[in-house]
Design a protein around this motif. Structure first.
Motif, PDB file in Angstrom:
ATOM      1  N   VAL A   5     -40.531  41.826 -13.621  1.00 43.47           N
ATOM      2  CA  VAL A   5     -39.616  41.410 -14.686  1.00 43.47           C
ATOM      3  C   VAL A   5     -39.856  39.953 -15.073  1.00 43.47           C
ATOM      4  N   ALA A   6     -40.058  39.112 -14.075  1.00 42.61           N
ATOM      5  CA  ALA A   6     -40.302  37.692 -14.342  1.00 42.61           C
ATOM      6  C   ALA A   6     -41.588  37.498 -15.118  1.00 42.61           C
ATOM      7  N   LEU A   7     -42.628  38.255 -14.744  1.00 42.31           N
ATOM      8  CA  LEU A   7     -43.898  38.151 -15.447  1.00 42.31           C
ATOM      9  C   LEU A   7     -43.770  38.593 -16.897  1.00 42.31           C
ATOM     10  N   VAL A   8     -43.031  39.686 -17.115  1.00 41.39           N
ATOM     11  CA  VAL A   8     -42.824  40.175 -18.482  1.00 41.39           C
ATOM     12  C   VAL A   8     -42.057  39.148 -19.299  1.00 41.39           C
ATOM     13  N   ALA A   9     -41.014  38.578 -18.713  1.00 42.07           N
ATOM     14  CA  ALA A   9     -40.221  37.568 -19.415  1.00 42.07           C
ATOM     15  C   ALA A   9     -41.069  36.358 -19.765  1.00 42.07           C
ATOM     16  N   THR A  10     -41.931  35.943 -18.835  1.00 43.40           N
ATOM     17  CA  THR A  10     -42.821  34.817 -19.094  1.00 43.40           C
ATOM     18  C   THR A  10     -43.769  35.120 -20.236  1.00 43.40           C
ATOM     19  N   ALA A  11     -44.306  36.326 -20.253  1.00 43.89           N
ATOM     20  CA  ALA A  11     -45.229  36.724 -21.321  1.00 43.89           C
ATOM     21  C   ALA A  11     -44.538  36.733 -22.678  1.00 43.89           C
ATOM     22  N   VAL A  12     -43.292  37.222 -22.697  1.00 45.25           N
ATOM     23  CA  VAL A  12     -42.536  37.259 -23.950  1.00 45.25           C
ATOM     24  C   VAL A  12     -42.281  35.851 -24.465  1.00 45.25           C
ATOM     25  N   LEU A  13     -41.885  34.955 -23.549  1.00 42.63           N
ATOM     26  CA  LEU A  13     -41.639  33.571 -23.943  1.00 42.63           C
ATOM     27  C   LEU A  13     -42.900  32.917 -24.465  1.00 42.63           C
ATOM     28  N   ALA A  14     -44.026  33.186 -23.817  1.00 43.44           N
ATOM     29  CA  ALA A  14     -45.301  32.620 -24.260  1.00 43.44           C
ATOM     30  C   ALA A  14     -45.655  33.119 -25.656  1.00 43.44           C
ATOM     31  N   ALA A  15     -45.440  34.399 -25.894  1.00 40.08           N
ATOM     32  CA  ALA A  15     -45.731  34.971 -27.211  1.00 40.08           C
ATOM     33  C   ALA A  15     -44.835  34.377 -28.276  1.00 40.08           C
ATOM     34  N   GLN A  16     -43.540  34.195 -27.937  1.00 41.25           N
ATOM     35  CA  GLN A  16     -42.619  33.597 -28.894  1.00 41.25           C
ATOM     36  C   GLN A  16     -43.012  32.164 -29.185  1.00 41.25           C
ATOM     37  N   SER A  17     -43.425  31.440 -28.140  1.00 37.55           N
ATOM     38  CA  SER A  17     -43.843  30.057 -28.328  1.00 37.55           C
ATOM     39  C   SER A  17     -45.049  29.972 -29.242  1.00 37.55           C
ATOM     40  N   ALA A  18     -46.030  30.868 -29.029  1.00 36.65           N
ATOM     41  CA  ALA A  18     -47.236  30.855 -29.860  1.00 36.65           C
ATOM     42  C   ALA A  18     -46.907  31.201 -31.301  1.00 36.65           C
ATOM     43  N   SER A  19     -46.013  32.178 -31.485  1.00 38.00           N
ATOM     44  CA  SER A  19     -45.686  32.604 -32.838  1.00 38.00           C
ATOM     45  C   SER A  19     -44.896  31.553 -33.585  1.00 38.00           C
ATOM     46  N   ALA A  20     -44.296  30.602 -32.843  1.00 35.49           N
ATOM     47  CA  ALA A  20     -43.520  29.548 -33.477  1.00 35.49           C
ATOM     48  C   ALA A  20     -44.402  28.454 -34.046  1.00 35.49           C
ATOM     49  N   HIS A  21     -45.704  28.512 -33.775  1.00 42.78           N
ATOM     50  CA  HIS A  21     -46.624  27.519 -34.277  1.00 42.78           C
ATOM     51  C   HIS A  21     -47.267  28.018 -35.569  1.00 42.78           C
ATOM     52  N   TYR A  22     -47.964  27.109 -36.233  1.00 45.35           N
ATOM     53  CA  TYR A  22     -48.521  27.437 -37.545  1.00 45.35           C
ATOM     54  C   TYR A  22     -49.688  26.504 -37.830  1.00 45.35           C
ATOM     55  N   ILE A  23     -50.513  26.876 -38.792  1.00 45.06           N
ATOM     56  CA  ILE A  23     -51.677  26.078 -39.122  1.00 45.06           C
ATOM     57  C   ILE A  23     -51.930  26.122 -40.622  1.00 45.06           C
ATOM     58  N   PHE A  24     -52.286  24.973 -41.185  1.00 46.05           N
ATOM     59  CA  PHE A  24     -52.662  24.906 -42.596  1.00 46.05           C
ATOM     60  C   PHE A  24     -54.090  25.434 -42.726  1.00 46.05           C
ATOM     61  N   GLN A  25     -54.236  26.563 -43.380  1.00 44.74           N
ATOM     62  CA  GLN A  25     -55.524  27.258 -43.406  1.00 44.74           C
ATOM     63  C   GLN A  25     -56.305  27.131 -44.708  1.00 44.74           C
ATOM     64  N   SER A  26     -55.623  27.009 -45.831  1.00 47.63           N
ATOM     65  CA  SER A  26     -56.361  27.070 -47.090  1.00 47.63           C
ATOM     66  C   SER A  26     -55.876  26.037 -48.093  1.00 47.63           C
ATOM     67  N   LEU A  27     -56.766  25.704 -49.011  1.00 48.47           N
ATOM     68  CA  LEU A  27     -56.505  24.762 -50.097  1.00 48.47           C
ATOM     69  C   LEU A  27     -57.061  25.363 -51.374  1.00 48.47           C
ATOM     70  N   SER A  28     -56.308  25.268 -52.460  1.00 52.29           N
ATOM     71  CA  SER A  28     -56.767  25.819 -53.736  1.00 52.29           C
ATOM     72  C   SER A  28     -56.270  24.960 -54.888  1.00 52.29           C
ATOM     73  N   LYS A  29     -56.877  25.137 -56.059  1.00 54.53           N
ATOM     74  CA  LYS A  29     -56.358  24.521 -57.278  1.00 54.53           C
ATOM     75  C   LYS A  29     -55.094  25.254 -57.710  1.00 54.53           C
ATOM     76  N   GLY A  30     -54.251  24.561 -58.445  1.00 56.39           N
ATOM     77  CA  GLY A  30     -53.061  25.197 -58.969  1.00 56.39           C
ATOM     78  C   GLY A  30     -52.121  25.630 -57.865  1.00 56.39           C
ATOM     79  N   THR A  31     -51.513  26.799 -58.037  1.00 58.33           N
ATOM     80  CA  THR A  31     -50.548  27.301 -57.068  1.00 58.33           C
ATOM     81  C   THR A  31     -51.023  28.565 -56.363  1.00 58.33           C
ATOM     82  N   ALA A  32     -52.273  28.912 -56.542  1.00 55.77           N
ATOM     83  CA  ALA A  32     -52.805  30.116 -55.899  1.00 55.77           C
ATOM     84  C   ALA A  32     -52.966  29.907 -54.398  1.00 55.77           C
ATOM     85  N   LYS A  33     -52.907  30.998 -53.658  1.00 57.81           N
ATOM     86  CA  LYS A  33     -53.200  30.952 -52.229  1.00 57.81           C
ATOM     87  C   LYS A  33     -54.704  31.106 -52.057  1.00 57.81           C
TER      88      LYS A  33
END
Length: 224
Positions: A5-33
């Motif tokens: 149970v502890a291992l599962v909880a740790t894995a869930v917390l790690a996944a939530q922590s990772a998903s809480a991060h973000y990265i600027f991936q792209s740059l474009s002219k205008g407002t397009a993605k």
């Protein structure tokens, strides 16, 4: 069973922590993605933040010291552009845009020169409490008066959501070639690292306690 149970909880917390991060991936002219990593330097730390105020990684993220296979976007002074993330900004804090003129080709530039800020998305206090601009795209325009040439265009999310913890920098650098510019000498400028200090009020702010004003770290915004 408890260990499982502890291992599962740790894995869930790690996944939530990772998903809480973000990265600027792209740059474009205008407002397009745009296309991921076509004009934005590819980082090598997945979506983890930079936290060391003395690190050169504050410039263009881990792995972003040079352009590698990154293309350079042709854009006119005064034209709009858009940065897009892999997921919307999740942590409270200001978003800032910086530019630094390359001495030659942007692809070869490490960002060790002078940087000037062209915009801040600071908190809005008009509703009685802080409201942050937390999106998956950020659009702005290249200042009309900057000289023509090749630049690093840097976007930064400074996450200050954890008072008492270490603030987190999520950064990305696009490579651009500006045409039709003018002859301004953008000021004030700053070096990165060096632009942000642990004593800056905006770096040490507690956004959950008596938070009614805010000063974004770094130099003042340059405007034509």
């Amino acid at each position: 069973m408890k260990n499982v149970v502890a291992l599962v909880a740790t894995a869930v917390l790690a996944a939530q922590s990772a998903s809480a991060h973000y990265i600027f991936q792209s740059l474009s002219k205008g407002t397009a993605k745009g296309t991921a990593y076509e004009y934005v330097r590819r980082n090598t730390n997945y979506n983890s933040p930079v936290t060391d105020l003395s690190s050169n990684d504050l410039r263009c993220n881990v792995g972003g010291a040079t352009g590698g296979n990154t293309s350079t976007l042709d854009i006119n002074a005064g034209d709009p552009f858009t940065f897009t993330l892999d997921t919307a900004v999740y942590h409270q804090g200001p978003i800032s845009l910086y530019m630094s003129k390359a001495p030659g080709a942007a692809v070869d530039y490490d960002g060790s020169g002078d940087w000037f800020k062209i915009n801040d998305w600071a908190p809005n206090f008009s509703g009685g409490q802080a409201s942050w601009t937390m999106k998956d795209t950020y659009s702005y325009t290249i200042p009309k008066c900057v000289p023509s040439g090749e630049y690093l265009l840097r976007i930064q999310s400074l996450a200050i959501h954890n008072p008492g913890g270490v603030p987190q920098f999520y950064v990305g650098c696009g490579q651009i070639k500006v045409s039709g510019g003018d002859s301004a000498s953008p000021k004030p400028t700053a070096k990165i690292p060096g632009a942000f200090k642990a004593t800056d009020p905006g770096y040490t702010a507690n956004i959950y306690n008596n938070f009614h004003s805010y000063i974004v770290p770094g130099p003042d915004v340059f405007a034509c």
